[in-house]
Every structure is written in C-alpha cells, then in structure tokens.
Design a protein around this motif. Structure first.
Motif, mmCIF file in Angstrom:
data_model
loop_
_atom_site.group_PDB
_atom_site.id
_atom_site.type_symbol
_atom_site.label_atom_id
_atom_site.label_comp_id
_atom_site.label_asym_id
_atom_site.label_seq_id
_atom_site.Cartn_x
_atom_site.Cartn_y
_atom_site.Cartn_z
ATOM 1 N N ALA A 100 -48.053 11.892 9.447
ATOM 2 C CA ALA A 100 -49.310 11.768 10.185
ATOM 3 C C ALA A 100 -50.426 12.528 9.471
ATOM 4 C CB ALA A 100 -49.121 12.309 11.608
ATOM 5 N N ASP A 101 -51.656 12.318 9.916
ATOM 6 C CA ASP A 101 -52.827 12.962 9.308
ATOM 7 C C ASP A 101 -52.719 14.484 9.244
ATOM 8 O OD1 ASP A 101 -54.073 10.563 8.864
ATOM 9 O OD2 ASP A 101 -55.581 10.799 10.427
ATOM 10 N N ASP A 102 -52.066 15.082 10.235
ATOM 11 C CA ASP A 102 -51.962 16.544 10.282
ATOM 12 C C ASP A 102 -50.766 17.090 9.508
ATOM 13 O OD1 ASP A 102 -49.857 15.810 11.924
ATOM 14 O OD2 ASP A 102 -50.568 16.919 13.680
ATOM 15 N N GLU A 141 -56.533 3.933 6.444
ATOM 16 C CA GLU A 141 -56.445 4.061 7.898
ATOM 17 C C GLU A 141 -54.991 4.226 8.313
ATOM 18 O OE1 GLU A 141 -59.030 3.942 10.082
ATOM 19 O OE2 GLU A 141 -60.432 3.767 8.400
ATOM 20 N N PRO A 142 -54.739 4.957 9.403
ATOM 21 C CA PRO A 142 -53.364 5.012 9.914
ATOM 22 C C PRO A 142 -52.903 3.617 10.338
ATOM 23 C CG PRO A 142 -54.709 6.723 10.917
ATOM 24 C CD PRO A 142 -55.647 5.812 10.168
ATOM 25 N N ALA A 185 -51.251 7.170 -0.033
ATOM 26 C CA ALA A 185 -52.359 7.471 0.876
ATOM 27 C C ALA A 185 -53.070 6.172 1.243
ATOM 28 C CB ALA A 185 -53.324 8.445 0.202
ATOM 29 N N VAL A 226 -49.232 5.882 10.706
ATOM 30 C CA VAL A 226 -49.412 7.038 9.814
ATOM 31 C C VAL A 226 -50.339 6.629 8.675
ATOM 32 C CG1 VAL A 226 -47.135 8.041 10.327
ATOM 33 C CG2 VAL A 226 -47.391 6.503 8.373
ATOM 34 N N ARG A 227 -50.932 7.627 8.045
ATOM 35 C CA ARG A 227 -51.797 7.390 6.892
ATOM 36 C C ARG A 227 -51.078 7.690 5.577
ATOM 37 N NH1 ARG A 227 -57.452 7.544 7.101
ATOM 38 N NH2 ARG A 227 -57.228 8.642 9.072
ATOM 39 N N TYR A 228 -49.992 8.479 5.644
ATOM 40 C CA TYR A 228 -49.309 8.928 4.424
ATOM 41 C C TYR A 228 -47.818 8.622 4.461
ATOM 42 C CZ TYR A 228 -53.573 11.664 4.101
ATOM 43 O OH TYR A 228 -54.888 12.043 4.051
ATOM 44 N N PRO A 268 -54.289 16.981 1.449
ATOM 45 C CA PRO A 268 -54.499 15.740 2.225
ATOM 46 C C PRO A 268 -54.429 15.948 3.735
ATOM 47 C CG PRO A 268 -52.882 15.390 0.485
ATOM 48 C CD PRO A 268 -53.156 16.865 0.541
ATOM 49 N N PHE A 269 -53.734 16.983 4.174
ATOM 50 C CA PHE A 269 -53.506 17.170 5.610
ATOM 51 C C PHE A 269 -54.500 18.126 6.248
ATOM 52 C CE2 PHE A 269 -49.279 16.692 3.459
ATOM 53 C CZ PHE A 269 -49.226 15.315 3.606
ATOM 54 N N ARG A 319 -57.812 18.371 7.712
ATOM 55 C CA ARG A 319 -58.917 17.556 8.233
ATOM 56 C C ARG A 319 -59.642 18.285 9.318
ATOM 57 N NH1 ARG A 319 -59.013 12.104 6.686
ATOM 58 N NH2 ARG A 319 -57.314 11.727 5.290
#
Length: 162
Positions: free
Chosen positions: A108-110, A87-88, A84, A133-135, A159-160, A162
């Motif tokens: 990605a964040d989603d 920032e992306p 994690a 991507v953030r992850y 985590p996804f 948001r």
C-alpha cells in the motif's frame, strides 16, 4: 478514364505504406530481441524492512513494468524490483519469461504489505493483490519468509513517505 486516373494516383501511395509496414515489422522484431535481455539499468531506491536493507530497481513505465525481472538468471539476496503504478489498483503479476522463483509483496501507499505471493518461474498463473495497491516489490523467493515478514508488516523508504 477518371477511374483509371484515381487508381494511378493511389498506387504510388501503396509502395511507401508497404515499405513503412516492413520497416515497422523489422523494428518490432528488433525490439523483441532487445526485450530478451534483462533490464538492469533502472533507477534504484533504498528500502528497509525493519533492520533489513533492500536495494530495489524501480520500474515506473509500462514497458519497464511489463519486462520486470524477465530473463534474469540471478539476483543478489538483498536486491529486488519495485513496480510503481500511477494509481492504486488490484495489481496482478505472472512469471512468463521469468527464470527466478520470486515472492511478490503487494504494498500500500504507506508501505504496509497487503499480501505476499510465491510465484513459480515461467508460469502464467495470476498472482493478485487482495486490495488496491500502488506498489509491488519482487524479491527472491524465501526472502520475506526467512525474515518472518508477513502481511501487515510495514516497509520504509522514499516511495512510502507521503
């Protein structure tokens, strides 16, 4: 005479600095030994890929991310590591000191998997996300393929949200 006095005043400070450098080197050498142990005590999160459950260790800090799954000799089938980032960004991974063949899912964040990369053990080849991507989720190589999970698939979990 003043120059000699300056030298005399300076010399006593060299010994403590030298001792501090020796101590720092010893601590770093000790940290290198500790770093050769796999990290298995990270916080965990439950993720899902459709009906498939994933028990993922979460690497949040730079040190945790740098060590990742290095030195692990085995990993249960439904276990992985989620990296994690704050920032992306375009995330790039390599496999130096990593003994297991892994697949990295750049997420990605989603929760959408942007791309997947199969990675060979103990190599320094770079494997990067195709967009920021953030992850990054690392699983045993073949885990995603066996479940027909490809880019565009959406993972679920805390985590996804948001």
């Amino acid at each position: 005479m003043p120059a000699q006095a300056g030298i005399l005043l300076f010399r006593p400070t060299i010994a403590p600095m030298k001792n501090a450098l020796v101590l720092a080197a010893a601590l770093l050498a000790g940290a290198g030994v500790a770093a050769q142990e796999p990290q298995t005590d990270l916080p965990r999160v439950r993720l899902s890929a459709g009906m498939h459950q994933i028990d993922a260790q979460v690497a949040h800090t730079p040190d945790q991310r740098a060590t990742g799954l290095m030195y692990r000799k085995q990993m249960p089938q439904n276990e992985g590591m989620l990296f994690a980032f704050e920032e992306p960004g375009v995330q790039c991974f390599w496999m130096k000191n990593t003994l297991l063949p892994l697949t990295a899912a750049f997420v990605a964040d989603d929760g959408e998997i942007v791309n997947l990369a199969d990675m060979k053990p103990q190599t320094t080849d770079g494997h990067c996300s195709k967009r920021p991507v953030r992850y990054v989720l690392e699983m045993n190589q073949g885990w995603f393929a066996k479940r027909n999970i490809k880019a565009g698939f959406r993972l679920a979990g805390e985590p996804f949200r948001r």
